[in-house]
Design an enzyme around this catalytic site. Structure first.
Site, PDB file in Angstrom:
ATOM      1  N   HIS A   1      46.105  39.484  29.489  1.00  0.00           N
ATOM      2  CA  HIS A   1      45.081  40.525  30.723  1.00  0.00           C
ATOM      3  C   HIS A   1      46.679  40.537  32.029  1.00  0.00           C
ATOM      4  O   HIS A   1      46.468  42.006  32.245  1.00  0.00           O
ATOM      5  CB  HIS A   1      44.312  39.299  31.488  1.00  0.00           C
ATOM      6  CG  HIS A   1      43.673  39.851  33.135  1.00  0.00           C
ATOM      7  ND1 HIS A   1      42.780  41.256  32.880  1.00  0.00           N
ATOM      8  CD2 HIS A   1      43.177  39.861  34.123  1.00  0.00           C
ATOM      9  CE1 HIS A   1      42.099  41.792  34.330  1.00  0.00           C
ATOM     10  NE2 HIS A   1      42.819  40.351  34.508  1.00  0.00           N
TER      11      HIS A   1
ATOM     12  N   SER B   1      43.350  45.509  36.814  1.00  0.00           N
ATOM     13  CA  SER B   1      42.022  43.805  37.062  1.00  0.00           C
ATOM     14  C   SER B   1      41.012  44.605  38.285  1.00  0.00           C
ATOM     15  O   SER B   1      40.445  45.375  38.408  1.00  0.00           O
ATOM     16  CB  SER B   1      42.540  42.803  37.443  1.00  0.00           C
ATOM     17  OG  SER B   1      42.053  41.350  37.091  1.00  0.00           O
TER      18      SER B   1
ATOM     19  N   ASP C   1      43.900  41.226  25.398  1.00  0.00           N
ATOM     20  CA  ASP C   1      43.283  41.202  26.545  1.00  0.00           C
ATOM     21  C   ASP C   1      41.292  40.473  26.723  1.00  0.00           C
ATOM     22  O   ASP C   1      40.958  41.492  25.874  1.00  0.00           O
ATOM     23  CB  ASP C   1      42.871  42.278  27.830  1.00  0.00           C
ATOM     24  CG  ASP C   1      42.747  41.648  28.898  1.00  0.00           C
ATOM     25  OD1 ASP C   1      41.663  40.555  29.595  1.00  0.00           O
ATOM     26  OD2 ASP C   1      42.448  42.530  30.144  1.00  0.00           O
TER      27      ASP C   1
END
Lengths: 196, 407
Positions: free
Chosen positions: B362, B164, B329
């Site tokens: 995610h 991320s 995600d």
């Protein structure tokens, strides 16, 4: 290394850039990287193959050939290679066009459905051919678009794809006099170098 | 873990880096920031796992995500209930194998877990920085991380790794310090935020900024904090970390009491879960840090200074890249990772890419998903082999040199 891969690597000059469609465990790319200092990428969707490429240090991108090669620019690579996958894609015609667009040249190998044994199998037994080059049953085969040497050459002629070189080999990956003269009848695996 | 012995505390189990003591380094050299301001002095808190080899070539940097920090693996105290946030990946024999790598994990500047941030005292005023703390960018973080590398004697990272926002830092490293890393591992990231990403961040920020206890960011002086704002911010954030499928599997439409109450109290399990997550988060995270971190995400766009061409931005890096994404995600969807991959391919860089098929959304990058662990592990195995092979070469060269000197 498989003999057909050896044949292909003989065709590829030093420092060439490559895209290998359905690169498997990365054997060809790794071999060419070491022996001919080539650079490039493989495309693959099988997890074990991806892991094998990662371990080998071969660049591999998870990408489905049926989605096309739209993410690569025209003539981005010297060679686009596809071994034994043409018959397994949804639209062989489209992937061929993509190969000659993205590569200055393309190298393609496929099992020849015109081989006499295949013809005999279907003609005499009346059943879908099963052989070492085509080891699947009709219901589970990934080979959904089989073609013959003649089919392929006719297609190329019709669509402006120039054939630069051809090799047909038998099960043991050797060329023979018979397959030289009558490739569509005696060649088990066809290997082509073509250009758009 | 293989040992199921209940007497063995988790930190002593196989696969754990064990008890870890965070360290703090104080930096006196002012750090110039992208916003034009300068941070005169600052602290960075960090942890290390494993042993640095003789030529300092086996070091790996872990960059954390939005709510992360330096405590990535192991335990601080024997009675800690949970290990560090990436313990699934970091430890002896794990993907990032601490028997082979020297792993460094820090809390970014502006954070609230020990590195200098908005809750720290501003030496000029003697008061907490609060809203006066300079805005940080991913670039600034990378610069500060490079200084930490200097302190630790690490000239070149074997790999810089992050998921991320951490992946964005790895990408920035490759652009800003191309000669200082061999591999960049960019997981579940994006080359820049989309309008929708920024929109979610803005909702999170507004919920904090409009909390009456925010006091313009000087809540420390009022002995309070914008609890409700933080809870809301985390709740909305958390929705984006999970996928629709993951939520359906985890909660469905399950009711806590089994029937409707026809009121606004918690009824559905998913409501209870989100409120709990928000509640826990609000107690452990500083509101000003949350504002700053989301803003740093919004600003991230390395292509911007290269005529908005990612290809040009990625023309400099010489390292190898591994990019990974997760099918479910939707915060940073696989398409966003493929933008990075395409940029790298167009620029002719070495890159490998894998798309992990999972319903976990995610947050999948933090989980032990077999396909993910296998592919990530295979790649890190290669990195470790490269490090060890070149270390062996250096050693045999030194030995040879020694031998000829003797002769």
């Amino acid at each position: 290394m498989r003999d057909d891969l050896q044949l292909i690597s003989d065709w590829i000059p030093e420092n060439a850039t490559l895209l290998d469609l359905g690169c498997g465990d990365g054997t060809l790319l790794a071999h060419l990287k070491t022996h001919k200092q080539t650079a490039g990428y493989g495309l693959e969707i099988n997890q074990d193959n991806l892991a094998a490429c990662f371990e080998k240090g071969v660049n591999v991108l998870e990408q489905d050939l049926d989605g096309g090669l739209g993410n690569f620019q025209d003539h981005r690579f010297d060679y686009v290679v596809m071994t034994q996958a043409l018959q397994a894609v949804l639209r062989p015609d489209q992937i061929l066009n993509e190969m000659v667009r993205v590569g200055r040249e393309a190298i393609i190998t496929f099992p020849n459905f015109g081989h006499w044994k295949v013809r005999a199998y279907l003609g005499l037994k009346g059943r879908m051919p099963v052989s070492s080059a085509l080891p699947y049953e009709w219901y589970n085969t990934p080979n959904i678009h089989l073609c013959t040497v003649q089919d392929f050459e006719t297609h190329c002629r019709k669509h402006g794809i120039r054939i630069l070189e051809r090799q047909v080999i038998n099960r043991n990956h050797r060329t023979s006099v018979l397959s030289k003269w009558w490739p569509n009848l005696f060649g088990e695996i066809a290997i082509y170098r073509v250009k758009g | 873990m293989s040992q199921q012995n209940p007497d063995v505390l988790p930190h002593a189990a196989a696969g754990s880096v064990g008890l870890i003591e965070p360290q703090v380094h104080h930096f006196d050299t002012p750090l110039e920031l992208e916003c034009g301001r300068t941070l005169p002095t600052y602290d960075l808190v960090y942890e290390t796992y494993g042993t640095l080899n003789r030529d300092a070539s086996n070091a790996v940097l872990i960059c954390h995500a939005l709510s992360g920090h330096h405590h990535a693996a192991g335990y601080h105290r024997p009675d800690d209930k949970r290990p560090g946030w990436w313990d699934t990946c970091i430890g002896p024999g794990k993907v990032i194998d601490t028997d082979r790598f020297f792993v460094v994990s820090l809390n970014n500047l502006g954070g609230c877990h020990g590195s200098t941030g908005p809750a720290s005292i501003n030496p000029e005023t003697g008061q907490p920085w609060g809203p006066d703390f300079p805005m940080m960018t991913v670039k600034d973080w990378v610069n500060s991380q490079a200084r930490l590398a200097d302190v630790l004697g690490i000239q070149r990272w074997a790999a810089v790794i992050g998921g991320s926002m951490g992946g964005m830092q790895a990408l920035q490293w490759s652009i800003d310090y191309p000669e200082r890393l061999s591999h960049a591992v960019v997981i579940a990231a994006a080359p820049k935020l989309s309008a929708q990403n920024i929109a979610f961040n803005e909702v999170a920020r507004q919920s904090i900024l409009t909390d009456p206890n925010f006091h313009g960011g000087r809540y420390y002086l009022h002995d309070t904090y914008p609890r409700q704002g933080l809870i809301l911010a985390r709740m909305v954030g958390h929705i984006t970390y999970l996928s629709d499928d993951a939520m359906r599997m985890k909660f469905g439409r399950d009711l806590r009491a089994g029937r409707f109450h026809f009121g606004f109290d918690v009824e559905f399990q998913v409501e209870s879960y989100l409120r709990h997550q928000g509640e826990v988060f609000s107690r452990n995270f500083d509101a000003n840090t949350y504002l700053l971190m989301t803003k740093a995400l919004d600003y991230f766009d390395p292509a911007r200074e290269f005529d908005h061409s990612l290809e040009q931005a990625l023309a400099k890096p010489s390292c190898n890249f591994l990019v990974m994404s997760f099918t479910s995600d939707w915060r940073f969807a696989p398409e966003r990772s493929r933008e990075i991959v395409n940029g790298l391919v167009h620029a002719g860089r070495n890159v490998s890419y894998a798309e992990i098929d999972t319903p976990k959304g995610h947050d999948a990058f933090l989980l032990d998903i077999p396909e993910y662990t296998k592919l990530f592990g295979a790649y890190m195995h290669r990195v470790a082999n490269e490090v060890e092979n070149s270390a062996n070469e250096t050693e045999s060269r030194t030995e040879n040199a020694g031998a000829s000197a003797d002769a």
